[in-house]
Design an enzyme around this catalytic site. Structure first.
Site, short mmCIF file in Angstrom:
data_model
loop_
_atom_site.label_atom_id
_atom_site.label_comp_id
_atom_site.label_asym_id
_atom_site.label_seq_id
_atom_site.Cartn_x
_atom_site.Cartn_y
_atom_site.Cartn_z
N GLY A 1 36.95 35.73 52.21
CA GLY A 1 36.91 34.28 52.39
C GLY A 1 37.55 33.70 51.15
N SER B 1 38.76 42.09 50.76
CA SER B 1 39.44 40.85 50.42
C SER B 1 38.80 40.17 49.20
CB SER B 1 39.44 39.94 51.66
OG SER B 1 40.31 38.87 51.46
N ALA B 2 38.19 39.00 49.37
CA ALA B 2 37.56 38.33 48.22
C ALA B 2 36.48 39.23 47.62
CB ALA B 2 36.96 37.00 48.64
N HIS C 1 45.47 42.56 50.18
CA HIS C 1 46.46 42.08 51.17
C HIS C 1 47.86 42.05 50.54
CE1 HIS C 1 43.00 40.53 53.48
NE2 HIS C 1 42.61 39.88 52.39
N GLU D 1 47.62 46.09 53.33
CA GLU D 1 46.68 46.05 54.46
C GLU D 1 46.48 47.48 54.96
OE1 GLU D 1 45.36 43.43 54.08
OE2 GLU D 1 45.64 42.11 55.78
#
Ligand code: SAM
Length: 871
Positions: free
Chosen positions: A715, A748-749, A785, A821
């Site tokens: 997020g 991710s985050a 990413h 990814e």
């Protein structure tokens, strides 16, 4: 009978023997004079301000309270410890003792000397173990010198048959010279009229004592006193003004329950002190509108309250304020007895039943303002957040809200009565502060709104309670602004001793212009707080010199009650070399880990890495030895032994590392916590795990303490890091991961925050986290990413490579691992490998971008050491 002048002289001499902590003899703003209330009293000669010390008194004699011995007969007569298993009767005098040390103590030597001079009528073994201790305080009066005996005799005594029965009982056991019997009887009468119960240290269960304080004994009673008193550990009593006292007015204390209604106070004062109080409060049927004595109107139709028509007349009829119904006193007595019987049915040992009784039963029969309700409310206030099973982190939302509102309600009642800065008010303010602080911890969004009240309540509580032995031990720390996160109050330390642990506390400490966040374990034992270093230091951006530390230093100069933490905190000012000599860490027992002794530096920096490094070095050297054809050589044996020991240590640290069933999902990077958790649950639960969202736990810290594995989802990285800091999770996660007690998964985050800093996130800075420094499970940065530059791309914005290069050029930059990814960085101790399907790239200062293939060992990244001075 002594004249007022002679008495004043004796009192002065008595006070002069014991100067207070500040070295001042407080005898200047009051005198002893005839009182229109009763006999002699103390009177202000000048205006006295609230909080001003009037005098510091010392007991002529002190000892067990007879009443408490009836309830709890196993107290040691020297140290007051209640220890039914180990107490024994002294064979020479029959007094109860708990140890050889107490038996050889001077106090006992003197007591025993007096008693063993008497002729024994029956053998010591046949003594009831209560009889001698009950008379002990009066027995000690025989040890006073002539001046002290004269001062004792000058105090008021109610010479009535009900006083001094303990001496009559004593005579069943001993032949005692008549003069001594007489003096002990007098001492009993004086004690019953004048003695004060001595407060014990917060949370300490010990035999209750009383003391004869000759100056305090000259204060008459008022149901709304203008003084308050407190004790220190030497049983010195400090009397302060609780409100402004005008010159010429009498100085009063209160001999009764401040929150009791007039009939109860009158009955108690009459029974124990033989007078009926006629103060303004007693003369006012509503007691300044508090209606503490009110009963419900006997007419079922009427919602009104009954109160005495003439409260100063104990036989007065009562009348309803609403419908005017008059009820004879005897009928009121019947209702009061019924309420008493109802109270007898309550299990005061169970907070649940107390709460149920308060909320569902008692208010059917009596108004909410009645003293019985107020008293039960106070019981709940003291228990919620403090008692076993009801610690702050265990307290339901409902109970937290109830505690807050009960504190406010009782503070209103105390204020209406004109309590001033009384001890009760200080205690209530402390509890309100603690409830508000807990609310702010649970709902950080509310912190700014709550902050002024959090600060003002503790400020006031501190000014009332400081130096009071019965004050909560964390009062000082809370007052200094430290946030204390309650984890558990009782735990066992590694050396087996039982300690009370308040929790973990993070203190920013400034050293060499850098601010370090240092985690402490906070322990308390009765009257002191101890901070023990634990957890990890984390460098945070430089901040101004920490004013709280300075405040603590300043206070130490004048205040003996400064927590013992001071020395530990000062140690933080040592430079790195001195730091190497810092004593070993104490184990953080509540986390159930045992950290090996080592220097501060070692434990802090290398603890995690060294075990993993040892394991991998063993394996590597074994491989080399095997390649050389060492066979079963001594070296191979030694290496195998060490590999075994490292594996065994890992297994000990994480006994069920591979037995994770529950996965704690942290959805903080997005705003729809429920929706995000449900999405993750849908994917992961079918793999045989049970996913729960951290937001569904009332206490996130506690939940992370208990978790074996966490997954932090993606997020916005800025929002995520801010929320992690707000919930005190950054250090906690790092500590638990480093110890091998917590498995960490991030995407991710969630990957960004696991690294050294979030400088290389792809997100927009939508909100300010307190710092970009992150959990630092690995000492470098990651760009999740990661996308390669597409040559045919016509988009004119910066490429990912350009953005990362901008970071790499900064002096504080660490290497950046770009994860494409489908790539995973698998961290196992000090072994790092690229897994997944897409591989990764590495950016390093002064180097070209390097391709890393799937399966590649990138453990070297773990050994990256950032230049400490470049932050
Ligand atoms: C501790 S002494 C107070 C000093 C006492 N007036 C003296 O001359 O020594 C307590 C006794 O003082 C009397 N006393 C104190 N306050 C009183 C009050 N408000 N009304 C009536 N008598 C009071 C009672 O006899 C009580 O037992």
């Amino acid at each position: 009978m002594l004249s007022l002048g002679q008495l004043s002289q004796m009192v002065k001499e008595h006070l002069g023997l014991y100067t207070s902590d500040d070295g001042i003899l407080h005898f200047s703003k009051w005198v002893i004079a005839e009182s229109s209330v009763a006999g002699r009293g103390l009177f202000a000669t000048e205006d006295i301000l609230p909080g001003e010390v009037l005098f510091v008194d010392h007991p002529l004699i002190s000892g067990p309270r007879a009443a408490s011995i009836e309830i709890e007969p196993h107290g040691c007569t020297v140290c007051c410890k209640i220890d039914a298993e180990n107490t024994f009767k002294c064979p020479k005098c029959g007094l109860l003792l708990c140890s050889e040390q107490c038996q050889s103590d001077n106090v006992h030597f003197n007591d025993c000397n007096v008693i063993s001079r008497w002729v024994f009528k029956i053998p010591v073994e046949d003594f009831d173990y209560r009889t001698v201790p009950r008379a002990l305080t009066a027995i000690r009066a025989l040890l006073l010198n002539d001046d002290q005996k004269q001062l004792l005799s000058a105090l008021q005594a109610h010479v009535l048959p009900q006083h001094g029965t303990e001496i009559r009982d004593l005579q069943e056991y001993f032949e005692i010279p008549e003069s001594e019997v007489e003096f002990m009887r007098l001492a009993c009468c004086v004690l019953d009229a004048n003695a004060y119960q001595i407060a014990t240290a917060y949370g300490k269960k010990e035999m209750s004592r009383r003391g004869l304080y000759p100056v305090s004994a000259l204060m008459n009673h008022n149901c709304v006193p203008n003084t308050k008193y407190s004790y220190n550990s030497e049983a010195q009593m400090t009397v302060k003004a609780s409100k402004h006292i005008q010159a010429g007015t009498e100085i009063f204390t209160c001999y009764s329950g401040f929150l009791w209604g007039t009939p109860s106070r009158q009955a108690q004062l009459y029974k124990t002190k033989h007078f009926l109080c006629k103060c303004d409060r007693c003369a006012d049927p509503t007691e300044r509108g508090t209606m503490l004595a009110a009963l419900k109107c006997f007419s079922t139709e009427c919602p009104g309250n009954l109160l005495p028509i003439q409260p100063l007349n104990t036989t007065s009829a009562w009348q309803c304020l609403e419908c005017g119904l008059r009820v004879p006193r005897k009928n009121i007595g019947a209702v009061q007895s019924a309420v008493g019987s109802l109270l007898g049915s309550v299990n005061f040992g169970s907070v649940d039943s107390l709460e149920k009784f308060l909320t569902t039963r008692i208010t059917k029969y009596i108004p909410k303002t009645n003293q019985v309700v107020v008293d039960l409310q106070c019981c709940l206030i003291w228990e919620f957040g403090e008692a076993e099973g009801l610690r702050w982190h265990e307290l339901s939302e409902g109970r937290l809200a109830l505690k807050e509102s009960l504190c406010r309600g009782t503070l209103r009642t105390a204020a209406a009565l004109g309590a001033g800065d009384a001890h009760l008010r200080g205690r209530l303010l402390y509890h309100l502060h603690a409830a508000l602080a807990e609310r702010a911890r649970r709902c950080p969004d509310q912190y700014e709104e709550l902050k002024p009240e959090i600060e003002s309540t503790i400020e006031q509580a501190y000014s009332i309670l400081q130096g009071d032995i019965s004050a909560p031990p964390d009062l000082d720390l809370r007052h200094l602004g430290f946030k204390i996160n309650t984890v558990s109050k009782s735990a066992r330390t590694a050396d087996g001793s039982s300690q009370n642990i308040i929790g973990m506390m993070n203190i920013p400490v400034t050293c060499d212009d850098n601010t370090h966040t240092v985690s402490f374990m906070v322990y308390f034992d009765h009257n002191s707080v101890t901070l023990t270093l634990g957890g990890h230091r984390q460098r945070t951006p430089s901040r101004p010199i920490d004013h709280r530390l300075n405040k603590l230093h300043q206070r130490s100069a004048q205040d003996r009650t400064v927590p013992r933490a001071l020395t530990a905190i000062r140690a933080l000012l040592l430079n790195d070399d001195q730091n190497n000599y810092f004593p070993p860490f104490k184990p953080m027992c509540y986390l159930n880990t045992e950290q090996k002794s080592g220097t501060c530096k070692n434990t802090l920096k290398y603890q995690k890495g060294r075990l993993a490094l040892k394991e991998s070095l063993c394996r590597g050297t074994l491989r080399t030895a095997a390649a050389l054809g060492a066979g079963d050589a001594h070296l191979r044996g030694r290496l195998l032994y060490h590999l075994h020991a490292a594996l065994a240590e890992r297994a000990r640290r994480c006994p069920d590392q591979h037995n994770v069933k529950n996965l704690m999902f942290i959805p903080y990077a997005q705003n729809d916590f429920d929706g995000y958790t449900a999405k993750i649950k849908q994917v992961i639960d079918p793999w045989g795990f049970n996913v729960t969202g951290l937001h569904s736990y009332p206490d996130p810290e506690q939940a992370v303490y208990s978790a074996k594995a966490i997954f932090i989802g993606g997020g916005n990285t800025f929002l995520l890091l801010k929320r992690l800091y707000e919930n005190n999770l950054v250090n906690l996660i790092k500590t638990r991961v480093d110890e091998g007690n917590l498995l960490y998964i991030g995407s991710s985050a969630g990957t960004n925050v696991a690294t050294k800093s979030i400088h290389t996130t792809n997100d927009m800075p939508i909100i300010f986290p307190p710092t970009f420094e992150a959990i630092s499970i690995v000492p470098f940065n990651i760009n999740p990413h990661y996308i390669d530059k597409v040559e045919s791309e016509t988009h004119k914005g910066e490429t990912r490579d350009q953005r990362i290069e901008e970071y790499i050029e900064m002096p504080h930059a660490a290497p950046v691992l770009g994860l494409r990814e489908g790539s995973i960085l698998h961290v196992n101790g000090n072994q790092l490998a690229i897994k997944g399907i897409a591989g990764a790239v590495l950016f390093k200062k002064g180097d070209k971008k390097t391709e890393l293939a799937v399966g590649e060992d990138v453990s070297f990244l773990c050994r990256y050491e950032q230049d400490e001075n470049s932050t």
